[in-house]
Write a protein that holds these residues in place. Structure first.
Motif, PDB file in Angstrom:
ATOM      1  N   THR A  53     -16.895 -26.700  12.149  1.00  9.26           N
ATOM      2  CA  THR A  53     -16.722 -26.226  10.773  1.00  9.26           C
ATOM      3  C   THR A  53     -16.632 -24.713  10.770  1.00  9.26           C
ATOM      4  OG1 THR A  53     -17.977 -28.101   9.894  1.00  9.26           O
ATOM      5  CG2 THR A  53     -17.671 -26.201   8.449  1.00  9.26           C
ATOM      6  N   LEU A  54     -15.535 -24.178  10.233  1.00 11.63           N
ATOM      7  CA  LEU A  54     -15.314 -22.744  10.120  1.00 11.63           C
ATOM      8  C   LEU A  54     -15.479 -22.358   8.655  1.00 11.63           C
ATOM      9  CD1 LEU A  54     -13.603 -23.852  12.598  1.00 11.63           C
ATOM     10  CD2 LEU A  54     -12.265 -21.771  12.379  1.00 11.63           C
ATOM     11  N   THR A  55     -16.330 -21.369   8.401  1.00 10.50           N
ATOM     12  CA  THR A  55     -16.563 -20.910   7.034  1.00 10.50           C
ATOM     13  C   THR A  55     -16.204 -19.436   6.948  1.00 10.50           C
ATOM     14  OG1 THR A  55     -18.377 -22.499   6.755  1.00 10.50           O
ATOM     15  CG2 THR A  55     -18.246 -20.688   5.179  1.00 10.50           C
ATOM     16  N   LEU A  56     -15.200 -19.136   6.148  1.00 11.03           N
ATOM     17  CA  LEU A  56     -14.736 -17.762   5.960  1.00 11.03           C
ATOM     18  C   LEU A  56     -15.158 -17.291   4.575  1.00 11.03           C
ATOM     19  CD1 LEU A  56     -13.054 -15.335   6.943  1.00 11.03           C
ATOM     20  CD2 LEU A  56     -11.055 -16.426   5.869  1.00 11.03           C
ATOM     21  N   LYS A  91      -9.355 -25.769   0.230  1.00  5.67           N
ATOM     22  CA  LYS A  91      -8.432 -24.825  -0.406  1.00  5.67           C
ATOM     23  C   LYS A  91      -7.542 -24.210   0.661  1.00  5.67           C
ATOM     24  CE  LYS A  91     -11.871 -22.377  -1.951  1.00  5.67           C
ATOM     25  NZ  LYS A  91     -12.698 -21.342  -2.614  1.00  5.67           N
ATOM     26  N   GLY A  92      -6.390 -23.723   0.235  1.00  3.23           N
ATOM     27  CA  GLY A  92      -5.447 -23.136   1.165  1.00  3.23           C
ATOM     28  C   GLY A  92      -4.497 -24.179   1.737  1.00  3.23           C
ATOM     29  N   VAL A  93      -3.685 -23.751   2.711  1.00  2.79           N
ATOM     30  CA  VAL A  93      -2.663 -24.611   3.316  1.00  2.79           C
ATOM     31  C   VAL A  93      -2.961 -24.770   4.808  1.00  2.79           C
ATOM     32  CG1 VAL A  93      -0.209 -24.885   3.812  1.00  2.79           C
ATOM     33  CG2 VAL A  93      -0.944 -23.874   1.635  1.00  2.79           C
ATOM     34  N   LEU A  94      -3.041 -26.009   5.264  1.00  4.54           N
ATOM     35  CA  LEU A  94      -3.257 -26.291   6.679  1.00  4.54           C
ATOM     36  C   LEU A  94      -1.935 -26.207   7.438  1.00  4.54           C
ATOM     37  CD1 LEU A  94      -5.763 -29.293   6.776  1.00  4.54           C
ATOM     38  CD2 LEU A  94      -6.124 -27.000   7.689  1.00  4.54           C
ATOM     39  N   GLU A  95      -1.985 -25.625   8.641  1.00  4.09           N
ATOM     40  CA  GLU A  95      -0.823 -25.555   9.512  1.00  4.09           C
ATOM     41  C   GLU A  95      -1.260 -25.902  10.931  1.00  4.09           C
ATOM     42  OE1 GLU A  95       1.799 -22.128   7.225  1.00  4.09           O
ATOM     43  OE2 GLU A  95       0.476 -21.553   8.881  1.00  4.09           O
ATOM     44  N   PHE A  96      -0.305 -26.430  11.727  1.00  4.45           N
ATOM     45  CA  PHE A  96      -0.601 -26.883  13.075  1.00  4.45           C
ATOM     46  C   PHE A  96       0.367 -26.244  14.061  1.00  4.45           C
ATOM     47  CE2 PHE A  96      -1.906 -30.104  10.086  1.00  4.45           C
ATOM     48  CZ  PHE A  96      -3.185 -30.450  10.510  1.00  4.45           C
ATOM     49  N   ARG A 114      -4.693 -23.934  11.783  1.00  2.00           N
ATOM     50  CA  ARG A 114      -5.067 -22.725  11.037  1.00  2.00           C
ATOM     51  C   ARG A 114      -4.980 -22.996   9.547  1.00  2.00           C
ATOM     52  NH1 ARG A 114      -0.071 -18.381  11.912  1.00  2.00           N
ATOM     53  NH2 ARG A 114       1.431 -19.351  10.481  1.00  2.00           N
ATOM     54  N   LEU A 115      -5.672 -22.143   8.806  1.00  2.00           N
ATOM     55  CA  LEU A 115      -5.708 -22.213   7.354  1.00  2.00           C
ATOM     56  C   LEU A 115      -5.089 -20.945   6.793  1.00  2.00           C
ATOM     57  CD1 LEU A 115      -6.694 -23.605   4.731  1.00  2.00           C
ATOM     58  CD2 LEU A 115      -8.873 -22.388   5.031  1.00  2.00           C
ATOM     59  N   ARG A 116      -4.115 -21.101   5.901  1.00  2.00           N
ATOM     60  CA  ARG A 116      -3.441 -19.969   5.266  1.00  2.00           C
ATOM     61  C   ARG A 116      -3.941 -19.850   3.826  1.00  2.00           C
ATOM     62  NH1 ARG A 116       1.363 -17.006   5.690  1.00  2.00           N
ATOM     63  NH2 ARG A 116       1.901 -18.130   7.610  1.00  2.00           N
ATOM     64  N   LEU A 117      -4.456 -18.665   3.496  1.00  2.00           N
ATOM     65  CA  LEU A 117      -4.974 -18.388   2.150  1.00  2.00           C
ATOM     66  C   LEU A 117      -4.196 -17.228   1.534  1.00  2.00           C
ATOM     67  CD1 LEU A 117      -8.760 -18.483   3.096  1.00  2.00           C
ATOM     68  CD2 LEU A 117      -7.568 -20.248   1.767  1.00  2.00           C
ATOM     69  N   LEU A 120      -8.781 -14.267  -1.526  1.00  2.00           N
ATOM     70  CA  LEU A 120     -10.187 -14.621  -1.382  1.00  2.00           C
ATOM     71  C   LEU A 120     -10.987 -13.598  -2.178  1.00  2.00           C
ATOM     72  CD1 LEU A 120     -11.672 -16.906   0.114  1.00  2.00           C
ATOM     73  CD2 LEU A 120     -12.205 -15.268   1.932  1.00  2.00           C
ATOM     74  N   LEU A 121     -11.590 -14.042  -3.277  1.00  2.00           N
ATOM     75  CA  LEU A 121     -12.330 -13.159  -4.171  1.00  2.00           C
ATOM     76  C   LEU A 121     -13.653 -12.726  -3.542  1.00  2.00           C
ATOM     77  CD1 LEU A 121     -11.797 -15.105  -7.525  1.00  2.00           C
ATOM     78  CD2 LEU A 121     -10.573 -13.064  -6.711  1.00  2.00           C
ATOM     79  N   PRO A 122     -14.244 -11.637  -4.029  1.00  2.00           N
ATOM     80  CA  PRO A 122     -15.566 -11.239  -3.534  1.00  2.00           C
ATOM     81  C   PRO A 122     -16.581 -12.369  -3.702  1.00  2.00           C
ATOM     82  CG  PRO A 122     -14.612  -9.491  -4.835  1.00  2.00           C
ATOM     83  CD  PRO A 122     -13.709 -10.665  -5.009  1.00  2.00           C
ATOM     84  N   GLY A 123     -17.282 -12.724  -2.610  1.00  2.00           N
ATOM     85  CA  GLY A 123     -18.264 -13.795  -2.654  1.00  2.00           C
ATOM     86  C   GLY A 123     -17.683 -15.185  -2.492  1.00  2.00           C
ATOM     87  N   GLU A 124     -16.377 -15.284  -2.453  1.00  2.00           N
ATOM     88  CA  GLU A 124     -15.743 -16.604  -2.326  1.00  2.00           C
ATOM     89  C   GLU A 124     -15.724 -17.062  -0.867  1.00  2.00           C
ATOM     90  OE1 GLU A 124     -11.610 -18.878  -3.724  1.00  2.00           O
ATOM     91  OE2 GLU A 124     -11.714 -16.684  -3.656  1.00  2.00           O
ATOM     92  N   GLU A 125     -15.763 -18.401  -0.659  1.00  2.00           N
ATOM     93  CA  GLU A 125     -15.723 -18.975   0.668  1.00  2.00           C
ATOM     94  C   GLU A 125     -14.571 -19.978   0.783  1.00  2.00           C
ATOM     95  OE1 GLU A 125     -20.424 -18.959   2.102  1.00  2.00           O
ATOM     96  OE2 GLU A 125     -19.445 -20.840   1.518  1.00  2.00           O
ATOM     97  N   ALA A 126     -14.075 -20.119   2.010  1.00  5.32           N
ATOM     98  CA  ALA A 126     -13.086 -21.153   2.332  1.00  5.32           C
ATOM     99  C   ALA A 126     -13.501 -21.791   3.646  1.00  5.32           C
ATOM    100  CB  ALA A 126     -11.690 -20.557   2.442  1.00  5.32           C
ATOM    101  N   THR A 127     -13.343 -23.099   3.737  1.00  5.53           N
ATOM    102  CA  THR A 127     -13.769 -23.809   4.951  1.00  5.53           C
ATOM    103  C   THR A 127     -12.608 -24.561   5.582  1.00  5.53           C
ATOM    104  OG1 THR A 127     -14.443 -25.776   3.709  1.00  5.53           O
ATOM    105  CG2 THR A 127     -16.123 -24.087   4.096  1.00  5.53           C
TER     106      THR A 127
END
Length: 353
Positions: A53-56, A91-96, A114-117, A120-127
């Motif tokens: 699990t990757l959390t950005l 959230k975002g778009v998955l690519e392979f 990879r995940l394309r966003l 990303l707002l301040p304090g926001e997370e994407a996994t």
């Protein structure tokens, strides 16, 4: 500013202009990317799965405007394979990555995800999460995997370590078929049957296979009828038996029947590393010794005095009431004081005479 200090200065009639405070405010709102990577479970056996699990997150005070790319190229995951269809991102778009380009469609065996966003707002997370499976031959040891986030406020890197545990697994079965296929352990394919004669040893051939991913040692336990364990050369089988991953050993289990009847022995291979036990069975139907007989006659008859140059004829008579013997062999080692002339239905071996 201290009001108490001010009162003191007023009473003394003095001024102090050197005390001050300053607050700075910047007009630039900077984003700051931060990436964490976890894996669960952190240890697994060959054949088991783990989830990365990757959390950005954006820990800055400004918005991160895309493109933001969160990439994992499966680096360092030797012996682990991506589980098809396991990639997830709310959230975002998955690519392979297929080895040549990044695509939104998942290829049969992707080399990265990879995940394309776009923001990303301040304090926001994407996994981003995905699963891997340890192949059955994966060697034991840790695997370190790194992921990279790129974009405004980056780069940021996340690291997770998963450890593949040793797999201790072995098979003991009939010679050349340690897995006792097709039936497997405990089936009729794991049973060897034969006929023997009372008073004559009979040896079953077996194969022991280390199908694990680490070196192991084994002891062979015999249950039921006693059996002598021998190497193919006829020497006592050493124990414990050390085998490297994928290595096998052929050996003999010899029964010594004393009388007619049925002897059954179960051989149990025990892993010294905690890999359990594996069994195989031998069954010997023992027939009376006279079921197969050999009689030898001489002409002239025994007791006759011979001189050099006289001809002596030996006759061997075999009677089989035992079982079909497609590879029967009758051997008579001639004494050193005779010279071979001819054999009816047989052949002469100069080495064994």
């Amino acid at each position: 500013y201290s009001s108490a200090a001010s009162d003191v200065y007023k009473r003394q009639g003095e001024e102090d202009r050197e005390n001050y405070a300053r607050v700075e405010a910047s007009g630039i709102l900077e984003p700051s990317l931060f990436l964490t990577k976890t894996v669960s479970p952190a240890t697994l056996l060959p054949g088991e799965r783990a989830t990365f699990t990757l959390t950005l997150s954006n820990r800055g005070i400004g918005e991160a405007r895309g493109p933001i790319l969160l990439t994992d190229l499966f680096a360092g995951l030797e012996g682990l394979r991506y589980v098809p269809g396991s990639a997830r991102a709310p959230k975002g778009v998955l690519e392979f990555f297929d080895g040549a380009a990044w695509r939104p469609e998942e290829p049969p065996s992707p080399l990265g995800v990879r995940l394309r966003l776009e923001r990303l707002l301040p304090g926001e997370e994407a996994t981003l999460s995905f699963q891997v499976e340890a192949i059955l031959t994966a060697s034991p040891g840790p695997r370190e995997n790194r992921a990279l986030a790129e974009g405004p406020g980056g780069p940021a890197e996340g690291v997770a370590v998963v450890e593949v545990l040793p797999l201790y697994r072995h098979h003991l079965g009939p010679g050349g078929n340690p897995k006792a296929l097709p039936g497997g352990e405990g089936s009729g394919d794991d049973l060897q049957e034969a006929q023997g004669l009372a008073g004559q040893p009979y040896c079953f051939r077996h194969t022991l296979l280390n199908e694990g991913t680490a070196r192991d040692g084994y002891r062979i336990r015999v249950e039921g009828a006693p059996a002598r364990l021998l190497t193919l050369q006829g020497t006592p089988l050493p124990e414990p038996i050390p085998l490297a991953p994928g290595e096998s050993l052929d050996f003999l289990a010899c029964l010594d029947p004393r009388e007619a009847g049925v002897l059954e022995a179960t051989l149990v291979a025990v892993s010294l590393a905690g890999g359990g036990e594996n069994r195989t069975r031998d069954r010997l139907e023992v027939l009376p010794a006279d079921t197969l007989s050999l009689r030898k006659e001489a002409d002239p008859a025994p007791g006759t005095t011979l001189k050099a140059g006289d001809t002596l004829t030996y006759t061997l008579v075999v009677e089989n009431r035992f079982a079909p013997l497609p590879k029967a062999r009758v051997e008579d080692r001639l004494p050193s004081w005779v010279e071979f002339l001819e054999a009816s239905g047989g052949s002469y071996d100069p080495e064994s005479h």
